[in-house]
Design an enzyme around this catalytic site. Sequence first.
Site, PDB file in Angstrom:
ATOM      1  CG  MET A1510       4.778 -48.613 -27.658  1.00 13.57           C
ATOM      2  SD  MET A1510       4.553 -50.207 -28.500  1.00 13.57           S
ATOM      3  CE  MET A1510       6.219 -50.864 -28.410  1.00 13.57           C
ATOM      4  CB  THR A1511       9.156 -42.754 -27.200  1.00 14.67           C
ATOM      5  OG1 THR A1511       9.636 -43.464 -26.048  1.00 14.67           O
ATOM      6  CG2 THR A1511       8.024 -41.835 -26.779  1.00 14.67           C
ATOM      7  CB  CYS A1512      11.579 -47.664 -27.935  1.00 13.87           C
ATOM      8  SG  CYS A1512      12.060 -47.257 -26.251  1.00 13.87           S
ATOM      9  CB  ALA A1513       8.686 -48.792 -31.936  1.00 17.98           C
TER      10      ALA A1513
END
Length: 1531
Positions: A1510-1513
């Site tokens: 999950m690149t956003c996190a």
Amino acid sequence: MASRGQKRTEAVDEFPADKRACSSLRPSTSNLSEAQTTIGSALDNLDTDMDASSSASGSTRSEGDVERDSVYGSCDSDHSLHDYYRHRSSSDQSKFKKVVLSLGEEVDESGQLALLTELCELLSFCSDNSLSSLLADTISPILVKLAMHERNPDIMLLSIRAITYLCDVNPRSSGFLARHDAVPALCQKLMVIEYLDVAEQCLQALEKISREQALACLQAGAIMAVLSYIDFFSTSVQRVALSTVVNVCKKLPPESPSLFMDAVPILCNLLQYEDKQLVESVATCLIKIGEQVHHSSDLLDEICNHGLVEHAVHLISLNGQTTLCQPTYIGLIGLLVKLVSGSTVAFKTLFELNISNTIKEMLSTYDLSHGAQSSPMVDGHQNKLHEVLKLLNELLPNITAEQEDQLKADRETFLLNHPDILEKFGVDLLTILIQVVNSGVNLFICYACLSVINKLLHFSTATSLHSLLQTANFSSFLAGVFTRKDHHVVLLALQIVDTIMLKLPHVFLSSFIKEGVLFSIYALFSPDKDMKLYPVFDGLRLKNGPPKSASRDVHRCPCFSFDTGRSSTSPQNGTCKLQIDTVQNLAEHIWTTYFQTESMNPEKGITDTLQKLRTLSTALTNLVNKSSNDVSSSQHDEEIYDLLNQIMSNLNEKDSISTFEFVQSGIMKALVNYLLNSSHPVGEEENIAASHLYIMEKRFEVFGRLLLSCAVPFGEEFPLLTLVRRTQSALSSVENFPIVLNHKVKMRNSYATVPFGRCTSYPCLKVQFVRENGEICLHDYTEDIVNVDPFSPLKEIEGYLWPRVSNGKTKKLALGSKDLKEKDTTCSHSPSDSSTLQCKSADDIVSTEMLHVRKLQVGTLDILLPSPAETSSFEPKNVELAADVTDVHKDSVEQEKHSPLQEEGSMDTDYPGARDSEDTKPKLLFYLEGQQLNYELSLYQSILEQQTEEHDDMKSSSLWSHIYKITYRRHVKTQSSHAKHCDDEAQNSLLSERASLLQYTSFISRMFVSAIDLEKLGPTYDISFLLKSLEEINRLRCHLMSRERTCAFAEGKIEGLGMLNLPVYEVCQNEFVNSKLTEKLEQQMQDPMTFAVGAMPAWSTQLMAWCPFLFGFEARHKYFHLAALGRSPVHTHIMSHSNVGGSSGRQQNHGNIARKKFLVHRDKILESAAEMMKFHARQKVLLEVEYNEEVGTGLGPTLEFYTLVCQEFQRSGLGMWRDDHAMEARNSGFLVSPFGLFPRPWSPSLSTSSTTVYSEVIAKFALLGQIVAKALQDGRILDLPFSKAFYKLILGKELTVFDIQSIDPAFGRTLLEFQAIVERKRYLRSLCEENSHDLDLCFRNTKIEDLCLDFTLPGYPDYVLPASDTMVVNLYNLEEYVSLMLDATTKSGISKQVEAFKSGFDQVFPIRHLKVFTEEELERLLCGEQVMWHSDELTDHIKFDHGYTISSPPIINFLEIMQEFDLEQQRAFLQFVTGAPRLPTGGLASLNPKLTIVRKHCSKLIDADLPSVMTCANYLKLPPYSSKVGLFLVY
């Protein structure tokens, strides 16, 4: 205990207790004991209440859902949702009523199971307010009764689960359950565990109840109940259990310690566990327990006997700093403070554990420039440094105590009986404490450090004291402390002097005299004496009047800032401990006891070293003044050079000159006088005589060569390093810039009428604008008293006031003056705005040509200096280029006109050449109490500066309540005559002969045109000017030494061109950083009122504009955000520390800045980027990207978009970059330049309208400028390997032949050798003028003609240089060839591309704000870090959760593989996990959110599954691979 009571293995894939059904149940044949409760009538009375409750609940829920759904574009009408939720709530209530009625009746166990299952389902899915309080109170005793069922575990499990859900649905249910004895029932189940599922559900229920009923849980023994068998549970359940204890401990009553003291041994044991969250919860519990019992020495001793001190010291050690969040870490230090303050056991244990070494490591790794970021005086939270110093003060007994107690006596006895322990304590901490004080920390930290040092010296023996003080220059340290004007600090310094002179009366006497301590003490009790010989003590006067009472704000008094609350003298007493005349009396006592002799008379006495230095400085000043009257004479140069050599020789003697002697000698003032040729620079560059400028440049070169010459590299004999360090010490001892903190100012919303008419979140200044008497060209301002934005510059206030006070006559005068100027003006459109005209007067052009003599006229080569015709700052801009660039951004300009965010923050536009425009000159002059206000400062800064000069101790609260009467008058512009810039023919001839030496004009010019009020810097002016000169010498070291080598080759002193390039030793840039000023700036930026640069004192903005190198990178980074982006560093700091895992990452804290989503197409990245910038470049919004026909948005996709844009800009064939040394990657079509990206030269004869390719190149550079600026604004990382030379162009610096060597080493080296040949030719001609045509000079044994060079740019045959005669290069036109090559490569060939880049950048925020950084820092800021990580960094800054710990086998294997990554593998991994191939500034520690690795649940073979992210996190889901081999195959 049944089999289900055994300890459960870690099973992350199982459901938690409240979601699992009971398994392997024992058979049961008996029913529940009969328990009839009359509840029918009560349920009947609920109907009306439930209907009303459900109606309100449904209404509330439906409205919320409408708002949420409407955001996503999928919603029904408000009425339909309202009716739906109301109907659902009514249905739920009828079901609840039915279940409750049935449970109250006598039913068998199977029926009860069915009813409980239905109840749990209802509670799980009902709305928050569907269950009324009356119904919750009715059902509570039934569930408690069923939870006590003795035979059927399923009934127990489901009833307790229903209790858990009940607390979620109705917050008041906790009170009902506690009243019906639910807590004792649950605790009983935990004390005798029969079924693990039931016990786990009991923990879940207790955690819910403890949130509201902490006292009931404590009294029922919940703490011991949840902790007794905690080892039998899984980690996730252990966390729930500790959450219950935390909830209870947060509300511990002061009485009945027995209720929680039994849990201390278990909690101390749990501190050794690996799980971070578990340890933090345990630490929080112990911290709260310590707060409750710290007044009882017996209880503290009992706690310490369980090993708490040992475990706490282990956690706060260097390895533990990264495992705990900052509040918990600081709380543990505070716990040790409380333990030591009342427990002799803790006191002795800490010394036995060598606590001094632990604290030394903490302070050594702690960034001293952030020592007071969250001091209790700023935001009410005690920071780490504050708590550490509290602990140190408690470890050493007070010297004077109001009453003697047994605790103090025991400690003194222990220290006296163990002198080796005390000596080790001093060796570990004395040096680091001195460093903390010298770093410029605030008053409270300084007071605490001095208090520890004072106690340490007091309890040390004379022998150990002598050896201890030899480790540091203690006399110099004390001299610096005496420059502080606070009574508390000075008193401690006097006490330290008294202790030293008492124990070592003759050892430190001479050093006290040499360092100025003697004279400081004399100045304290003799304030009326005039010490003319020692001007540094003119400002050493304590504030008048007695110390202020601490009654109103006790934390503002250092006497109580480190009080633990155990002393009888507490802050509640309300008075400062310091008496009125204490300081003066002690100073006089010390003087009369130790120093009162004729030889030590400060009005007569002087050291031999100081006398010698004063003699040298006086001789240098006299000689410079004598030589300044004769411009053409050089007879004094040798004498001056000899004097400089003598001065540097004396300064290089190690430890022979003290800081006091260096400051008082006048050496710095003499050196500045030498560099400036006997005059301080005041005014514009055109006001400096050209001959005067020539002398300055010559002296700058001579002085630079002297300092750069050294026999031993990097040794103490390196003159430049020695002078830098001495000057830095002088600056730290002399400067006294104030820190203005607005603690008592109440933050409130205000409306600022002037200058923009907008709301502010801070108070405004009340101002009355009054026309000056005698001013007839202006009107009176109609308003009486107006609210003025305090942080707006005066030029913005002038913009508001001018149209309101100017009359027709004034406007006519202004227009007439403008018309006169336009007759002798060359005008052009600015590249940034087609409507903005940039004008340059003929006077300016003439003066510029006087200062920059053309190279072809003097017959010499100008390598380091731009030609006046090609320098953008002196040349009118190209109209055609400006129009083209404007066309590219026409839509963006239109967008700006309608942008509602146009006036937010600091988004003012700064176009190239704007500061030369007529419109930037002031039209009005402002005066406050007869003093003219600085046009460049904000109104707040001007008022603050004026009041600080008048009152040393200015109250910030009075500043905001006062009404200021500001007078204004018209600014009369003075006409500059041509005679001022033109000289006679003799002087022109003289300049022509000397022009070859004008190598550093750009630096000298900046010293004159800097827009600061130099006089306001006071005594620090000479020091800061000298440091600026030294920093420039260090930056131009290659130029200076190469010039020397070239001259030596020309004169035949060295043979061979290979000797031109020799290594030049440099001074590390950190040597120019002043830690004291950096700390002061950090403290100032933490002030709650610091919303903009204009909210800080004037010295901070002035020094940042003139000498930014004096401040550390982190401080300048925060200042940049404040100045360019308008973000408060206070809010950024608070948010960053509340987020465990890193303070500043790729995604900066953007506060309340609006966010915009933008749809992009992967197959049209540059087109999408251009469209994005078209609409949002000028808007202060945070851009987030979502891809067409793809799911997902946020940080990850946005970073990936910027990475893709960077790749597109590196695609081959764009015509943007030099590709001489770039190699195309295999079949990729992208440039890979080993020396970085640098603009490709295009012939200046081309126009964007005639060449499509060139027009596209210019448009792409403008887009690139927008992308770079937007990435900086939003905190994104770019993967753009710009060359250092291109970064210099971005920062507005000039390029030289040495910069060509950085982008094309062979080409640059050849040009440098050609220049040496030209200089050789000129030198030989001067020796034999008659045989000048017979010179036979070769380039590496080859004639110039045989090289077959023509006047085309190498690598670009279509770029033809404008040669004066033949196209073949020979010895006689070689100088012209080199000059044209340099110009084409660094100036005219790339000027339009660079201007386009800057114009695009300026549309986002002014590019001038980047000038506080160096080229290397700008690359780090823009592109982040690209360094290989190490093992400690991985373990310290990666979070392992949800099934993984640092000791899990898959994690161990994975970390080993990460350490084996090469650079490309590391880039690929970061791209996969975060969306960007580089780390932000600061590396893994700054990654925000923190990189987290969790266990991935696999539905097939584990080794065949792949990781997901999950690149956003920054969230990596890693399967639990069975071996390192399987993991390695994945990566």
